[in-house]
Design an enzyme around this catalytic site. Sequence first.
Site, PDB file in Angstrom:
ATOM      1  N   ALA A 149      57.915 -46.244 -16.565  1.00 14.66           N
ATOM      2  CA  ALA A 149      58.493 -46.906 -17.743  1.00 14.66           C
ATOM      3  C   ALA A 149      57.596 -46.603 -18.934  1.00 14.66           C
ATOM      4  O   ALA A 149      56.447 -46.188 -18.782  1.00 14.66           O
ATOM      5  CB  ALA A 149      58.546 -48.410 -17.496  1.00 14.66           C
ATOM      6  N   GLY A 190      57.990 -46.189 -12.428  1.00 19.89           N
ATOM      7  CA  GLY A 190      59.445 -46.078 -12.508  1.00 19.89           C
ATOM      8  C   GLY A 190      59.929 -44.670 -12.191  1.00 19.89           C
ATOM      9  O   GLY A 190      61.067 -44.486 -11.761  1.00 19.89           O
ATOM     10  N   GLU A 221      60.173 -44.608  -8.530  1.00 16.56           N
ATOM     11  CA  GLU A 221      61.337 -45.443  -8.178  1.00 16.56           C
ATOM     12  C   GLU A 221      62.640 -44.701  -8.470  1.00 16.56           C
ATOM     13  O   GLU A 221      63.612 -44.800  -7.727  1.00 16.56           O
ATOM     14  CB  GLU A 221      61.275 -46.772  -8.936  1.00 16.56           C
ATOM     15  CG  GLU A 221      60.135 -47.657  -8.432  1.00 16.56           C
ATOM     16  CD  GLU A 221      59.855 -48.856  -9.324  1.00 16.56           C
ATOM     17  OE1 GLU A 221      59.818 -48.687 -10.562  1.00 16.56           O
ATOM     18  OE2 GLU A 221      59.674 -49.960  -8.792  1.00 16.56           O
ATOM     19  N   GLU A 270      51.351 -49.202 -11.012  1.00 16.84           N
ATOM     20  CA  GLU A 270      51.525 -50.353 -11.901  1.00 16.84           C
ATOM     21  C   GLU A 270      50.358 -51.344 -11.811  1.00 16.84           C
ATOM     22  O   GLU A 270      50.020 -52.016 -12.776  1.00 16.84           O
ATOM     23  CB  GLU A 270      52.832 -51.083 -11.575  1.00 16.84           C
ATOM     24  CG  GLU A 270      54.093 -50.320 -11.961  1.00 16.84           C
ATOM     25  CD  GLU A 270      54.641 -49.422 -10.855  1.00 16.84           C
ATOM     26  OE1 GLU A 270      53.873 -49.081  -9.924  1.00 16.84           O
ATOM     27  OE2 GLU A 270      55.833 -49.058 -10.920  1.00 16.84           O
TER      28      GLU A 270
HETATM   29  N1  DAK Z   1      54.500 -44.549 -21.001  1.00 15.07           N
HETATM   30  C1  DAK Z   1      54.274 -44.108 -22.259  1.00 15.07           C
HETATM   31  N2  DAK Z   1      53.602 -42.999 -22.542  1.00 15.07           N
HETATM   32  C2  DAK Z   1      53.100 -42.293 -21.523  1.00 15.07           C
HETATM   33  C3  DAK Z   1      53.295 -42.679 -20.173  1.00 15.07           C
HETATM   34  C4  DAK Z   1      54.034 -43.883 -19.939  1.00 15.07           C
HETATM   35  N3  DAK Z   1      54.318 -44.304 -18.704  1.00 15.07           N
HETATM   36  N4  DAK Z   1      52.680 -41.787 -19.381  1.00 15.07           N
HETATM   37  C5  DAK Z   1      52.138 -40.868 -20.202  1.00 15.07           C
HETATM   38  N5  DAK Z   1      52.389 -41.167 -21.480  1.00 15.07           N
HETATM   39  C6  DAK Z   1      51.978 -40.405 -22.668  1.00 15.07           C
HETATM   40  C7  DAK Z   1      50.505 -40.580 -22.942  1.00 15.07           C
HETATM   41  O1  DAK Z   1      50.266 -41.771 -23.659  1.00 15.07           O
HETATM   42  C8  DAK Z   1      50.218 -39.346 -23.768  1.00 15.07           C
HETATM   43  O2  DAK Z   1      50.690 -39.524 -25.072  1.00 15.07           O
HETATM   44  P1  DAK Z   1      49.684 -39.547 -26.336  1.00 15.07           P
HETATM   45  O3  DAK Z   1      48.771 -40.662 -26.080  1.00 15.07           O
HETATM   46  O4  DAK Z   1      49.010 -38.198 -26.299  1.00 15.07           O
HETATM   47  O5  DAK Z   1      50.578 -39.753 -27.508  1.00 15.07           O
HETATM   48  C9  DAK Z   1      51.105 -38.315 -23.113  1.00 15.07           C
HETATM   49  O6  DAK Z   1      52.112 -39.026 -22.424  1.00 15.07           O
HETATM   50  C10 DAK Z   1      50.380 -37.434 -22.110  1.00 15.07           C
HETATM   51  O7  DAK Z   1      49.734 -38.281 -21.194  1.00 15.07           O
HETATM   52  P2  DAK Z   1      48.170 -38.138 -20.835  1.00 15.07           P
HETATM   53  O8  DAK Z   1      47.382 -37.633 -21.990  1.00 15.07           O
HETATM   54  O9  DAK Z   1      47.738 -39.432 -20.235  1.00 15.07           O
HETATM   55  O10 DAK Z   1      48.243 -36.994 -19.722  1.00 15.07           O
HETATM   56  P3  DAK Z   1      47.284 -36.791 -18.478  1.00 15.07           P
HETATM   57  O11 DAK Z   1      47.688 -35.494 -17.875  1.00 15.07           O
HETATM   58  O12 DAK Z   1      45.832 -36.991 -18.855  1.00 15.07           O
HETATM   59  O13 DAK Z   1      47.645 -37.986 -17.457  1.00 15.07           O
HETATM   60  C11 DAK Z   1      49.183 -39.400 -16.220  1.00 15.07           C
HETATM   61  C12 DAK Z   1      48.955 -38.029 -16.900  1.00 15.07           C
HETATM   62  C13 DAK Z   1      50.653 -39.415 -15.761  1.00 15.07           C
HETATM   63  C14 DAK Z   1      48.302 -39.530 -14.991  1.00 15.07           C
HETATM   64  C15 DAK Z   1      48.888 -40.530 -17.233  1.00 15.07           C
HETATM   65  O14 DAK Z   1      49.595 -40.286 -18.441  1.00 15.07           O
HETATM   66  C16 DAK Z   1      49.285 -41.874 -16.720  1.00 15.07           C
HETATM   67  O15 DAK Z   1      48.565 -42.515 -15.938  1.00 15.07           O
HETATM   68  N6  DAK Z   1      50.412 -42.397 -17.200  1.00 15.07           N
HETATM   69  C17 DAK Z   1      50.891 -43.734 -16.868  1.00 15.07           C
HETATM   70  C18 DAK Z   1      51.420 -43.790 -15.454  1.00 15.07           C
HETATM   71  C19 DAK Z   1      51.834 -45.205 -15.104  1.00 15.07           C
HETATM   72  O16 DAK Z   1      51.017 -46.151 -15.133  1.00 15.07           O
HETATM   73  N7  DAK Z   1      53.085 -45.382 -14.782  1.00 15.07           N
HETATM   74  C20 DAK Z   1      53.666 -46.699 -14.472  1.00 15.07           C
HETATM   75  C21 DAK Z   1      54.187 -47.363 -15.734  1.00 15.07           C
HETATM   76  S1  DAK Z   1      54.846 -48.966 -15.425  1.00 15.07           S
HETATM   77  C22 DAK Z   1      61.702 -52.292 -14.936  1.00 15.07           C
HETATM   78  C23 DAK Z   1      61.790 -51.305 -13.992  1.00 15.07           C
HETATM   79  C24 DAK Z   1      60.740 -50.437 -13.807  1.00 15.07           C
HETATM   80  C25 DAK Z   1      59.610 -50.546 -14.544  1.00 15.07           C
HETATM   81  C26 DAK Z   1      59.518 -51.520 -15.499  1.00 15.07           C
HETATM   82  C27 DAK Z   1      60.574 -52.412 -15.709  1.00 15.07           C
HETATM   83  N8  DAK Z   1      62.745 -53.250 -15.148  1.00 15.07           N
HETATM   84  C28 DAK Z   1      63.958 -53.044 -14.247  1.00 15.07           C
HETATM   85  C29 DAK Z   1      62.783 -54.147 -16.148  1.00 15.07           C
HETATM   86  C30 DAK Z   1      58.540 -49.603 -14.299  1.00 15.07           C
HETATM   87  C31 DAK Z   1      57.294 -49.800 -14.730  1.00 15.07           C
HETATM   88  C32 DAK Z   1      56.381 -48.649 -14.784  1.00 15.07           C
HETATM   89  O17 DAK Z   1      56.712 -47.559 -14.445  1.00 15.07           O
END
Ligand code: DAK
Length: 261
Positions: free
Chosen positions: A69, A112, A115, A135
């Site tokens: 997400a 997500g 998922e 998460e």
């Molecule tokens: N959201 C927003 N931006 C993201 C992102 C994300 N999930 N993942 C990456 N980006 C952005 C980064 O911020 C960066 O942008 P800038 O800061 O340069 O503007 C760009 O993408 C490149 O990312 P990185 O610089 O971090 O790239 P790396 O290769 O160093 O790292 C990475 C890649 C995938 C390991 C890292 O970006 C990372 O850890 N990302 C977050 C992964 C994460 O935590 N995912 C879970 C998110 S929570 C719902 C249903 C589902 C959900 C929610 C609600 N409902 C039904 C209501 C789901 C929740 C989730 O998924």
Amino acid sequence: MDAAVSLEEVVAERAGAVGVVRLNRPQALNALSYGVMEKLVTALEVFDADPEVHCLLLAGSERAFAAGADIKELEGATPVDMLRSGQMERWGRLRRLKKPLVAAVSGFALGGGCELAMCCDMVVASESAVFGQPEIDIGVMPGAGGTQRLTRAVGKVLAMEMVLAGRRLSAREALAYGLVNKVVPVEAWYDEALALAETVAKKAPLAAQLAKECVSRALDMDLETALDYERRMFYLLFASSDQKEGMKAFREKRKAAFTGS
Ligand code: DAK
């Protein structure tokens, strides 16, 4: 379409009888904002209703299927914002797609994104694919089926490790644990997934839809009810022209010409 020149975050295009929906938000690793999810689900629904389309393909990019997400969108959200976002309904709409849905996963499939891959009926993964539910590292937990689908797919202890310790799975591990159908070289990630979708698209469409429904329900029903449901779906197909055509073609030693009727 060339991703570099496309301004669309979600690109929908037909490849014969396959309806392809591609995430194209490279600057955020295909993070699933509310807007992206709405476009993604709507595009899939349009193909699901198109009689010319017999299989759906959902793809990200080589670097990322989807990194979850959109964290920046969620950061300041209240529970009421979440309820009003319609996001849960969008995931529900994905679940209700009738046609087989193949995922082409390369790179990150996190949160997500993982998922989303698990919502698909089959998954072709590139060697670079990484699956995880991180998460916990941002103070929450999976919210779109991660704790449930992952547990059903890989078993309790590994699901716990992924959800509680942030353990990621490589493509090979995902294959070994039954999360994906096959692992292919990075350069073939899209073509191999499309090939699988094309294979499915050539089969009898109604049979494919009813079979998808039965397999999807297999884990939700007790065996007796599920077998009964399967039997009814099986009988129902004898009302289709494709059943007559398929069996006639077999007898006549030719390839069946299915019409989806
Ligand atoms: N959201 C927003 N931006 C993201 C992102 C994300 N999930 N993942 C990456 N980006 C952005 C980064 O911020 C960066 O942008 P800038 O800061 O340069 O503007 C760009 O993408 C490149 O990312 P990185 O610089 O971090 O790239 P790396 O290769 O160093 O790292 C990475 C890649 C995938 C390991 C890292 O970006 C990372 O850890 N990302 C977050 C992964 C994460 O935590 N995912 C879970 C998110 S929570 C719902 C249903 C589902 C959900 C929610 C609600 N409902 C039904 C209501 C789901 C929740 C989730 O998924």
